[in-house]
Design a protein around this motif. Sequence first.
Motif, PDB file in Angstrom:
ATOM      1  N   ASP A  89       0.852  -1.182   0.000  1.00 21.70           N
ATOM      2  CA  ASP A  89       0.000   0.000   0.000  1.00 21.70           C
ATOM      3  C   ASP A  89       0.893   1.240   0.000  1.00 21.70           C
TER       4      ASP A  89
ATOM      5  N   ARG B   1       0.221   4.394  -0.409  1.00 21.48           N
ATOM      6  CA  ARG B   1      -0.300   5.524   0.362  1.00 21.48           C
ATOM      7  C   ARG B   1       0.035   5.359   1.837  1.00 21.48           C
ATOM      8  N   ALA B   2      -0.109   4.120   2.354  1.00 21.81           N
ATOM      9  CA  ALA B   2       0.236   3.866   3.758  1.00 21.81           C
ATOM     10  C   ALA B   2       1.731   4.052   3.977  1.00 21.81           C
TER      11      ALA B   2
ATOM     12  N   SER C  33       3.611   6.105   2.381  1.00 15.61           N
ATOM     13  CA  SER C  33       3.907   7.545   2.355  1.00 15.61           C
ATOM     14  C   SER C  33       3.635   8.191   3.715  1.00 15.61           C
ATOM     15  N   LYS C  34       2.700   7.659   4.467  1.00 18.08           N
ATOM     16  CA  LYS C  34       2.404   8.217   5.791  1.00 18.08           C
ATOM     17  C   LYS C  34       3.512   7.921   6.785  1.00 18.08           C
ATOM     18  N   THR C  35       4.253   6.840   6.559  1.00 16.34           N
ATOM     19  CA  THR C  35       5.363   6.493   7.453  1.00 16.34           C
ATOM     20  C   THR C  35       6.689   7.026   6.926  1.00 16.34           C
ATOM     21  N   GLY C  36       6.658   7.733   5.810  1.00 20.66           N
ATOM     22  CA  GLY C  36       7.881   8.318   5.256  1.00 20.66           C
ATOM     23  C   GLY C  36       8.708   7.371   4.424  1.00 20.66           C
TER      24      GLY C  36
ATOM     25  N   ARG D 216       7.572   8.481  -1.168  1.00 24.96           N
ATOM     26  CA  ARG D 216       7.247   9.878  -1.406  1.00 24.96           C
ATOM     27  C   ARG D 216       5.797  10.016  -1.886  1.00 24.96           C
ATOM     28  N   LEU D 217       5.049  10.873  -1.207  1.00 20.27           N
ATOM     29  CA  LEU D 217       3.652  11.070  -1.565  1.00 20.27           C
ATOM     30  C   LEU D 217       3.527  11.704  -2.947  1.00 20.27           C
TER      31      LEU D 217
ATOM     32  N   TYR E 204       3.929   9.063  -5.476  1.00 15.39           N
ATOM     33  CA  TYR E 204       2.725   8.232  -5.520  1.00 15.39           C
ATOM     34  C   TYR E 204       1.666   8.868  -6.413  1.00 15.39           C
TER      35      TYR E 204
END
Length: 463
Positions: free
Chosen positions: A278, A280-281, A283-286, A289-290, A293
């Motif tokens: 995932d 997106r998940a 990207s939330k933990t670094g 890169r969002l 994505y």
Amino acid sequence: MSRILIVEDEAIIRTALRRLLERHDYRVSEAGSVDEALALGPQHFDLVISDLRLPGEPGTELIRPASPVPVLIMTSYASMRSAVEALKQGAVDYVAKPFDHDELLETVARVLHQQASHRSTPPDITDAGGSRQQMIGECPAMQAVYTRIRKTAPADVTVLIQGESGTGKELVARAIHQQSRRVAAPLICVNCAAIPETLIESELFGHEKGAFTGASAARTGLVEAADGGTLFLDEIGELPLDAQARLLRVLQEGEIRRIGSVETRHVNVRLIAATHRDLRALSKTGEFRLDLYYRLNVMQIDLPPLRDREEDVLVIADVLLEKACTRHERSGLRLSRAARREIHDYPWPGNVRELENALERGVILAEGHLIHPDDLGLKPGRPMATRQPEEPPLRPVERIEREQEDGDDLSLEDYFQHFVLEHQDQMSETELAQKLGISRKCLWERRQRLGIPRKKQARRSSA
């Protein structure tokens, strides 16, 4: 054989309609209400024929959950108003009750023909070995994949393929490339998880001579090698952050810079990325890169796991089995009914790749002309590594009995073995030969060829 679901609360009408359709070689299931029909999964049929007025919800409530399967509405109310309303809600057509048998059959055949012509056909692809093959699967989820491939391929946009390991993400990437305008240019496939983190940037973007220890010559990166064509990055979730930043520049500006170089090079590359994670998940933990994505996820294709493709499993198994038999030169092998049941019911956590490995084991381990469940090594708690090698092989009669339990027809040699082993204690060689309709010499020769020992008969005591 087309599968039809009849939804009708009047048992007499439902039974008469089922018999009419079955006489014309349709496979028919029945339901008495919308709820019963939904429990059967209307999307698994080729056509739904539903009465408009049913207990509870009307038949038009099946149109949306059955999609893309067409719904043919029956109505005994001769008002055009109800029929037109059903068509507006998405019904493919309507028939008025009491219906004419020939007219109904003609309507059913026409709707099924239209549906077959509109269905997406699996795309042809050229695999890594250069041979042509077709993607396998007819379930609704795979039909959606084929449609997305067909629409996405010529658009020349970035594509993100998501699916579990072993679902065939590289096959989808190849199909997109081969239906795109870049088909004459190269397709470069890279598994990001297979390249050490210290080498990934050099592999993708290239380097100049002396850029780092061991860089004895300049090297072109894989991104540059794909210029004008397609770059497929499998397991892109494993790409280090530094490499992600460089890849983002490729997508945004169409530029690369080799490691150790001050010169910027322009490239024209279509990127197809794949992952089982995932993003997106991540990207939330670094970890991802969002902004990358968002650049990747212009068009997304979700591949279903094999456990959700129940109707495709055995079709895929037959194709993979034929290939395995060719590789190992064991033509004529087939799956026993018990093995087919086990393949159908197994959850396949490793998806198509695990199925292919199981069939490869089966081809290697099978004795005779059938592959049995034990040959596949799928039983929970009994992996292949723990199988008992010292277990004695089945005697011929035991294997034949097991094949009979599976419901498979016996060959002539199987029948010969079975008959001789069962009756040789009670019959002489002459009697056995007479019963089998062959000579004693022929009986002896077959015994020798099939390895059936001759039993010594006890001498009869004289009176």
